[in-house]
Design an enzyme around this catalytic site. Sequence first.
Site, PDB file in Angstrom:
ATOM      1  N   ARG A 147       0.628  -1.160   0.120  1.00 16.60           N
ATOM      2  CA  ARG A 147      -0.280  -0.420  -0.243  1.00 16.60           C
ATOM      3  C   ARG A 147       0.755   1.195  -0.092  1.00 16.60           C
ATOM      4  O   ARG A 147       2.099   1.472   0.628  1.00 16.60           O
ATOM      5  CB  ARG A 147      -0.877   0.012   1.208  1.00 16.60           C
ATOM      6  CG  ARG A 147      -1.758   1.763   1.041  1.00 16.60           C
ATOM      7  CD  ARG A 147      -3.147   1.090   2.598  1.00 16.60           C
ATOM      8  NE  ARG A 147      -1.913   2.186   3.831  1.00 16.60           N
ATOM      9  CZ  ARG A 147      -2.387   2.553   4.882  1.00 16.60           C
ATOM     10  NH1 ARG A 147      -3.591   2.195   5.030  1.00 16.60           N
ATOM     11  NH2 ARG A 147      -2.374   2.728   5.371  1.00 16.60           N
ATOM     12  N   TYR A 159      -3.057  11.237   6.976  1.00  9.95           N
ATOM     13  CA  TYR A 159      -3.401  10.258   7.414  1.00  9.95           C
ATOM     14  C   TYR A 159      -2.325   8.791   6.544  1.00  9.95           C
ATOM     15  O   TYR A 159      -1.794   9.259   5.587  1.00  9.95           O
ATOM     16  CB  TYR A 159      -4.651   9.720   6.845  1.00  9.95           C
ATOM     17  CG  TYR A 159      -4.749   7.791   6.799  1.00  9.95           C
ATOM     18  CD1 TYR A 159      -5.044   7.310   5.683  1.00  9.95           C
ATOM     19  CD2 TYR A 159      -4.238   7.416   8.257  1.00  9.95           C
ATOM     20  CE1 TYR A 159      -4.115   6.059   5.566  1.00  9.95           C
ATOM     21  CE2 TYR A 159      -4.580   6.168   7.994  1.00  9.95           C
ATOM     22  CZ  TYR A 159      -4.613   5.408   6.775  1.00  9.95           C
ATOM     23  OH  TYR A 159      -4.514   3.794   7.314  1.00  9.95           O
ATOM     24  N   ASP A 220      -5.145   3.450  -0.047  1.00  3.70           N
ATOM     25  CA  ASP A 220      -6.490   4.291   0.681  1.00  3.70           C
ATOM     26  C   ASP A 220      -6.518   5.518   0.937  1.00  3.70           C
ATOM     27  O   ASP A 220      -6.241   6.414   1.748  1.00  3.70           O
ATOM     28  CB  ASP A 220      -6.055   3.720   2.554  1.00  3.70           C
ATOM     29  CG  ASP A 220      -6.901   3.519   3.333  1.00  3.70           C
ATOM     30  OD1 ASP A 220      -6.708   3.068   4.407  1.00  3.70           O
ATOM     31  OD2 ASP A 220      -7.772   4.023   2.889  1.00  3.70           O
ATOM     32  N   HIS A 222      -9.062   6.852   2.762  1.00  2.00           N
ATOM     33  CA  HIS A 222      -9.559   6.818   4.052  1.00  2.00           C
ATOM     34  C   HIS A 222     -10.636   8.352   4.131  1.00  2.00           C
ATOM     35  O   HIS A 222     -10.943   9.046   4.956  1.00  2.00           O
ATOM     36  CB  HIS A 222      -8.492   7.796   4.703  1.00  2.00           C
ATOM     37  CG  HIS A 222      -8.060   6.484   6.209  1.00  2.00           C
ATOM     38  ND1 HIS A 222      -8.821   7.856   7.040  1.00  2.00           N
ATOM     39  CD2 HIS A 222      -8.309   5.077   6.307  1.00  2.00           C
ATOM     40  CE1 HIS A 222      -8.277   7.313   8.697  1.00  2.00           C
ATOM     41  NE2 HIS A 222      -7.598   5.558   7.956  1.00  2.00           N
ATOM     42  N   GLU A 246      -8.782   1.900  -2.071  1.00  2.00           N
ATOM     43  CA  GLU A 246      -9.794   1.702  -0.260  1.00  2.00           C
ATOM     44  C   GLU A 246      -9.792   3.007  -0.394  1.00  2.00           C
ATOM     45  O   GLU A 246      -9.795   4.128  -0.019  1.00  2.00           O
ATOM     46  CB  GLU A 246      -8.931   1.270   0.279  1.00  2.00           C
ATOM     47  CG  GLU A 246      -9.510   1.190   1.773  1.00  2.00           C
ATOM     48  CD  GLU A 246      -8.416   0.350   2.533  1.00  2.00           C
ATOM     49  OE1 GLU A 246      -7.259   0.267   2.189  1.00  2.00           O
ATOM     50  OE2 GLU A 246      -8.761   0.349   4.132  1.00  2.00           O
ATOM     51  N   GLU A 272     -13.895  -1.232   6.515  1.00  2.00           N
ATOM     52  CA  GLU A 272     -13.084  -1.182   7.816  1.00  2.00           C
ATOM     53  C   GLU A 272     -14.264  -0.553   8.887  1.00  2.00           C
ATOM     54  O   GLU A 272     -14.231  -0.970   9.915  1.00  2.00           O
ATOM     55  CB  GLU A 272     -12.053  -0.756   8.058  1.00  2.00           C
ATOM     56  CG  GLU A 272     -11.893   0.569   7.731  1.00  2.00           C
ATOM     57  CD  GLU A 272     -10.311   0.850   7.468  1.00  2.00           C
ATOM     58  OE1 GLU A 272      -9.614   0.376   6.433  1.00  2.00           O
ATOM     59  OE2 GLU A 272      -9.931   2.134   8.117  1.00  2.00           O
ATOM     60  N   ARG A 293     -13.857  -5.205   3.163  1.00  2.00           N
ATOM     61  CA  ARG A 293     -12.752  -4.449   4.420  1.00  2.00           C
ATOM     62  C   ARG A 293     -12.722  -5.176   5.689  1.00  2.00           C
ATOM     63  O   ARG A 293     -12.032  -4.067   6.421  1.00  2.00           O
ATOM     64  CB  ARG A 293     -12.475  -3.288   3.648  1.00  2.00           C
ATOM     65  CG  ARG A 293     -11.501  -3.118   2.627  1.00  2.00           C
ATOM     66  CD  ARG A 293      -9.906  -3.777   3.278  1.00  2.00           C
ATOM     67  NE  ARG A 293      -9.321  -2.228   3.576  1.00  2.00           N
ATOM     68  CZ  ARG A 293      -8.508  -2.852   4.607  1.00  2.00           C
ATOM     69  NH1 ARG A 293      -7.914  -4.181   4.624  1.00  2.00           N
ATOM     70  NH2 ARG A 293      -7.510  -2.289   6.271  1.00  2.00           N
ATOM     71  N   GLU A 349      -3.674  -7.286   4.692  1.00  2.00           N
ATOM     72  CA  GLU A 349      -3.830  -6.436   5.527  1.00  2.00           C
ATOM     73  C   GLU A 349      -2.637  -7.210   6.505  1.00  2.00           C
ATOM     74  O   GLU A 349      -3.487  -7.440   7.226  1.00  2.00           O
ATOM     75  CB  GLU A 349      -4.344  -5.169   5.835  1.00  2.00           C
ATOM     76  CG  GLU A 349      -4.003  -3.743   6.236  1.00  2.00           C
ATOM     77  CD  GLU A 349      -4.609  -2.808   6.826  1.00  2.00           C
ATOM     78  OE1 GLU A 349      -5.857  -3.267   7.001  1.00  2.00           O
ATOM     79  OE2 GLU A 349      -4.074  -1.832   7.203  1.00  2.00           O
ATOM     80  N   TRP A 412     -11.515  12.064   9.018  1.00  4.18           N
ATOM     81  CA  TRP A 412     -10.095  11.353   9.069  1.00  4.18           C
ATOM     82  C   TRP A 412      -9.421  10.657   8.313  1.00  4.18           C
ATOM     83  O   TRP A 412     -10.595   9.674   8.125  1.00  4.18           O
ATOM     84  CB  TRP A 412      -9.725  11.113  10.228  1.00  4.18           C
ATOM     85  CG  TRP A 412      -8.540  10.842  10.371  1.00  4.18           C
ATOM     86  CD1 TRP A 412      -7.263  11.885  10.725  1.00  4.18           C
ATOM     87  CD2 TRP A 412      -7.921  10.341  11.131  1.00  4.18           C
ATOM     88  NE1 TRP A 412      -5.933  11.381  10.223  1.00  4.18           N
ATOM     89  CE2 TRP A 412      -6.946   9.686  11.211  1.00  4.18           C
ATOM     90  CE3 TRP A 412      -8.373   8.614  10.744  1.00  4.18           C
ATOM     91  CZ2 TRP A 412      -5.315   9.075  11.148  1.00  4.18           C
ATOM     92  CZ3 TRP A 412      -7.496   7.525  11.194  1.00  4.18           C
ATOM     93  CH2 TRP A 412      -5.836   7.455  11.535  1.00  4.18           C
TER      94      TRP A 412
END
Length: 412
Positions: A147, A159, A220, A222, A246, A272, A293, A349, A412
């Site tokens: 990643r 992040y 990602d 995020h 992602e 996630e 995820r 991951e 975030w």
Amino acid sequence: MKIIAADVIVSSPGRNFVTLRVTTEDGVTGLGDGTLNGRELAVEAYLREHVAPLLVGRDAGRIEDTWQYLYRGAYWRRGPVTMAAVAAVDMALWDIKAKAAGMPLYQLLGGASRTGALAYGHASGRDVPEILDSVRAHLAQGYRAIRIQSGIPGLDSVYGVASPAAPGQRYDYEPARRSQDAHPRPPEEQWDTRAYLRHMPRVFEAVREEFGPELPLLHDGHHRMTPIQAARLGKDLEPYDLFWLEDCTPAEDPTALRLVRQHTTTPLAIGEVFNSLHDYGPLLSERLIDYVRSAVTHVGGVTAMRKLLDLAAVHGVKSGIHGPTDISPVGMAAALHLDLAVHNFGIQEYMPHTERTLEVFRTSFTFEDGLLHPSDTHGLGVELDDEAAARFPYVPAYLPVNRLTDGTVHDW
Ligand code: CS2
Ligand code: MG
């Protein structure tokens, strides 16, 4: 196998973890991960006050019934705290069941479907040279998929970017900042989506230039983009052939992915922050994503994750189980048993835990030649050292709050 005790252990070997240990009258114990980054004490209270007393006297072997008892019996559905607590119980009961059966959990889940689970690591850097060094370091550690997260020109810290450690050292990254202040506050970070959208294609062009077209690369987002911004980034990154993009939009609006899907063939991964298979909705039924995820710890345990992955399989969607360091080694081990057994495995991951964390959690899973394996230790294959755990009391730690450059709070 009657349950005689259910104990919650909160320990902070470098970062906070919430672990449940269930003990049966036969002396067999099981562990479950209930870690929820930044809200650990909420899960501890939920387990200690509302779950543990209900477990004592129950048959540890009735895993499905216990899951339904805790899920439907609470009346109030879902949510990250409830489902992390349910997950901790569920993992512990599967750990006990597999130990009592004299086998590693993956055997109970149908046996191995592959030799190992392809892992991806987290390369990052404030600029392209640091990113390229981080990729080299992860390739040297044996990763076969990586990643990429980058600093953004004009922004201090964003992040996913670890400050480079000493040469040859690991790039450690713990976003939840611990604080011994009397009134700890979340750290604050700044964000500028347009600067990010301009910058990321350049980063992936440089990485592909240096490492070639084959290496599976992930990124990602995020939760930070609007659907049209995510569509633009997905399209701009198509020449770099990502394994996945992602969390390109805030996950709680699954229909946003319809627009993204219309504009780009970059594979998408989301989930996630979900804590139920019901959160996916059209993401699966309309094939708006390519990978789920969720973490075993956040979606309700092994029982729930297996149902989610079977539902995903119906729609041609594969697994990409969440595995940062705020999933404990117990939650990681549970993921690996599922990774080995399910047919629709995608990728795992893997942010390795620190040596200090591994003083508390004695693990048996392995990472070799880019593949993870849960090992053939009976159960989940993780034990918790109580004496070590007691040496690391809880420390308040909050994830950052993100703001746009005009001060507006942003994801975030
Ligand atoms: C990240 C997570 O690993 C990832 O994909 O999204 O590390 C996330 O930032 C943390 O789990 C938050 O605690
Ligand atoms: Mg993520």
